[in-house]
Design a protein around this motif. Sequence first.
Motif, short mmCIF file in Angstrom:
data_model
loop_
_atom_site.label_atom_id
_atom_site.label_comp_id
_atom_site.label_asym_id
_atom_site.label_seq_id
_atom_site.Cartn_x
_atom_site.Cartn_y
_atom_site.Cartn_z
N LYS A 2 0.84 -1.21 0.00
CA LYS A 2 0.00 0.00 0.00
C LYS A 2 0.87 1.25 0.00
N CYS A 3 0.39 2.27 -0.64
CA CYS A 3 1.01 3.59 -0.53
C CYS A 3 -0.09 4.54 -0.07
N SER A 4 0.14 5.20 1.06
CA SER A 4 -0.95 5.99 1.65
C SER A 4 -1.23 7.30 0.91
N GLN A 32 -0.51 7.79 -2.63
CA GLN A 32 -0.70 7.67 -4.09
C GLN A 32 -1.49 6.41 -4.36
N ASP A 33 -2.32 6.44 -5.37
CA ASP A 33 -3.10 5.25 -5.68
C ASP A 33 -2.27 4.33 -6.58
N LEU A 34 -1.63 3.35 -5.94
CA LEU A 34 -0.75 2.44 -6.69
C LEU A 34 -1.25 1.01 -6.49
N LYS A 35 -1.22 0.24 -7.57
CA LYS A 35 -1.78 -1.11 -7.51
C LYS A 35 -0.94 -2.02 -6.61
N ARG A 36 -1.61 -2.67 -5.67
CA ARG A 36 -0.94 -3.62 -4.79
C ARG A 36 -0.49 -4.80 -5.65
#
Length: 555
Positions: free
Chosen positions: A271-273, A275-279
Motif C-alpha cells: 500500500k502507498c498511503s 498515491q493510488d498504486l496497484k498492490r
Amino acid sequence: MLNNESAITCNFCGSLNPIYYCNKCNVVFCSKCKKEELNNLVFCAYCGITIAKIQNNDLMSEQKYKCHKCRSNKFVIGQKRVRLCPGCNQSNISTIAEKKRNLIESSRKLIFRFRDGYKELYTFLTKLSRVRNKLIELRTSGFFHDPKIESFILKLIRSIPLTKKQIMFRVEQDYKILKLPLQKFLDPSKWTPDKFFLLEASLNQIKETMDDFRRFIDELIETSNKFLIIATKKIKAVSYYKNIYDKFEGLLEILPGELPICAFKNVKFKKCSFQDLKRSKGNLFLTDRRMIFLRRKGLIFRKYIHLFDFFLEGFEKVELVGRVFKKLKFSLEEGNIKFAAPKKVMRAIKNYFTISINFEKYRVEGEIPTEILEPIDLNLLDLKQKIELIITSLLSLTPTSYQITNPNQISITSPSVQFNNFERNDNNENPSNNIVLFLHKIQGEEFSLSNTLQNLEDKFNQGIISSEEYLKQFRHLQSELFSIRKRIDQIQRQINNDLPYNPISRPISQNLRIDQNPIQINSNLRNVENTRCNNDDSDEKNKSKPVPINIFDMY
Ligand SMILES: [Zn+2]
Ligand SMILES: [Zn+2]
Ligand SMILES: [Zn+2]
C-alpha cells in the motif's frame, strides 16, 4: 644386466641364474625352481577383473558372484597359471628386471612430485586472478560495495613473492635431505637382488620427504585460500545484485552518478498511503538515491513494469510493524509505503535501507589500486626453473651436480631457459639443457630396451620361443643396451663437468628475507574469523540462500 648378476645364483638350486625375486622373503630363484599353481578364478564378464579365487572343492557349488568394480553379476570361471616363490609359496614375486624397473620408476615418480609446488600455486593464482577480474568488473560498472574486498585481494597479491620464496626454500632443504637416499638409485647396473630391500627402505624415506613436502604446500596455500574464499563470497554477493540490475537495466533508468546497491525479488508491495498504486508482487531496488519498484505481471509469461520510484531524501524512517503478519513500513513526509516479504528479507531490506542512505560511509573510495589492475603473473617462471633444475639434478645425481648457494641465484647456465605452461621447451637453445633433454631421451630408450629384453625372457620361459631364437635376439638386444648404457654414462659425466659450480656459500636463512611472517598472516586470519564468528551468523547462512542478506556486517 648380467655382468654383476652372473655372480649370483639361484638361492634354491645354487647353480642356475636367478630370474625371479620374492618380494616377501627377498630370495631369488631360477625358472626351474619356481613353483606354479593352477588357480580357478572368477572373472567379471563385463570388465574382466578377477573377482575371487575358488578352491577346487567349491567348483561345483552354485555360488553367485558380483563384481566389486562394475557391480555386474555376470561372471566367468577360468584357470590361470600363477608363479609362486619356492620359499614361501606365495605369488608376490616379480622378475628381477621388473623389480629394478619398478624401483627406478617409483623413485622418479616421487621426485616429480616437487612439481606440485608450482602446480598448486598456479591453481591458486588462477583462482585469485578470476576473483580479481570479477572485482574490476564490479568496480568499473559502479558497484562500490565493501572496501574489504580490495584489502584482501591486495594482501594476497603481495604475498605471492613470499609464497614462492618459501616453496623454493623448502625445495632446497628437501634437496639436501633427498640427496643421500637417491644416490643409491644411481647405477642400477650394479644393483644386486640382495640390496633390493635397502633400496625399498630408501624409497620409503624419499616418499616420506615428498609427503611432507606436499603437506607443506597444502598448508601454505590453504592459508591464502582462506582469504580468497572470504573475498570470493563477498564478490558473489555483490555480483548477485549486479545480475539483477543488469537484467532490469531498461526499466530502472539509473541516473548519471547514481549507484546501484541492492535488489530483492518477490517482494509484495502492499500500500502507498499518498498515491493510488496497484498492490502487487515484484522486485524492489535500492540505489544510493532512490527506491524503485518493478511490478510483475502475468503468471506464465512474466513481464515487469515500472510501478514507482521515490527519492530517498523524503524518507524519515523504516520499521517492522504488525503483531502476527509483520509488514515493512517506510515513513515519508507525505505518508507511508508498506511491503511484505519473508521476515529475513524484510530485515535485510531494513538494513540495506540504512546503508543506502549513508552509502558514502560504506563505499569504496578512490580508484582501483594499480597493484590490483596489473594482471597476475601466472607463469611462475623462476619457481618452475628452480624446481625443474632440482628435479633434473636429483635424477642425475652426483656430489657436485647442484650446489645450493644463494636461493635467488639459481645455478642454471643461462636465463634463456624457458618453460611453457609446465612444459619444458624442447627447442631450447641452451646446449647444457639440450644435453639433459637428450639424456632423458636415451634413458627412455634404455628403459624400453630392457622392457623388450624382459618380454623376451618371459617368452622363452613360457616356451613360446625356441632357445636359438632367444639367444639370437638376446645377444642383439644386450649389445644395444650395453652401448646405450655406455652413452648414458658418458653424458652423465659430461653434465657433471659442465654444470656451473658456484663456490659462494652463505647460509640460506640469511639470504632469504621473509617480509611478512607467516605466523602473522595466520593470526590476522584468526582475527578475521573471530570477527566473523562474533558479529555475523547471517553470512554463513547466505551461502545456501539465494539472497545475500547483508554483506556489510564485517564492519
Ligand atoms: Zn634354481
Ligand atoms: Zn566388473
Ligand atoms: Zn618368498
